[in-house]
Scaffold this active site. Sequence first.
Site, PDB file in Angstrom:
ATOM      1  CG  ASP A  82      -2.010   1.023   1.173  1.00  0.00           C
ATOM      2  OD1 ASP A  82      -1.798   2.097   0.580  1.00  0.00           O
ATOM      3  OD2 ASP A  82      -3.089   0.761   1.734  1.00  0.00           O
ATOM      4  CG  HIS A  91      -4.711   2.809  -1.137  1.00  0.00           C
ATOM      5  ND1 HIS A  91      -4.818   2.753   0.248  1.00  0.00           N
ATOM      6  CD2 HIS A  91      -5.662   3.676  -1.544  1.00  0.00           C
ATOM      7  CE1 HIS A  91      -5.786   3.543   0.639  1.00  0.00           C
ATOM      8  NE2 HIS A  91      -6.317   4.115  -0.429  1.00  0.00           N
TER       9      HIS A  91
END
Length: 232
Positions: free
Chosen positions: A170, A201
């Site tokens: 992420d 993400h």
Amino acid sequence: MTETVSIPTLEGDASFSAYVAHPHGSPKAAIIVIQEIFGVNPGIRQKCDNLAAEGYLAVAPDLFWRIKPGIQLNPDIEPEFQQALEFMGQFDQDIGIRDIEATIHHIRRELGVAKVGCVGYCLGGRLAFMTAARTDIDASVGYYGVGIDGLLGEKHAIAHPVVLHIPTEDGFVDKDTQATMHAGLDDHPKVTLFDYEGLDHGFATEVGKRRDEDAAQLADSRTSAFFAENLS
């Protein structure tokens, strides 16, 4: 059937809109879908429609309404992505949780559905964790929530089950933050963390470049099983 409804604030001095997707027949429970920084856009509405197809009443409140009602942005368009970041900087998360609490009350009192869960994405993933700690929501799911490490001081207040989906690559949640989340939550009796190796993400978005089909289906199947167990 879908519709837009008006929900009064907890203070009763104003109201905000919410997208609502109804299942066929009586809902088995309700799920609040908590937006990303891009507003209640087509992807969030699709999340609601999918949950309605599973038999839930799905409600996505417009949490940015105090900034500008009806925001719908596309994360794959760079100027809109930057605008979303600006809106995020203006958003008061504590007040946003109060609007989520108002949505819970509206669902239970006005829509007549007693069991209420929530699922949030990005900003909404963080807000789902906060909702679990600050309200009596029955079950909460957060996808790639940002800054949850800074909320661990509230974990003692979580009384109902929580699932967090964490992509290991992420760009907004680094490895140290992920490690802090695991250290703080792995032994919590109400919280389950799932890691998604190599994913970034936004991997479970319904539309756009960020989606990873296999990982999205895996995470969503875990969410479905979680809600089936905890909202029955």
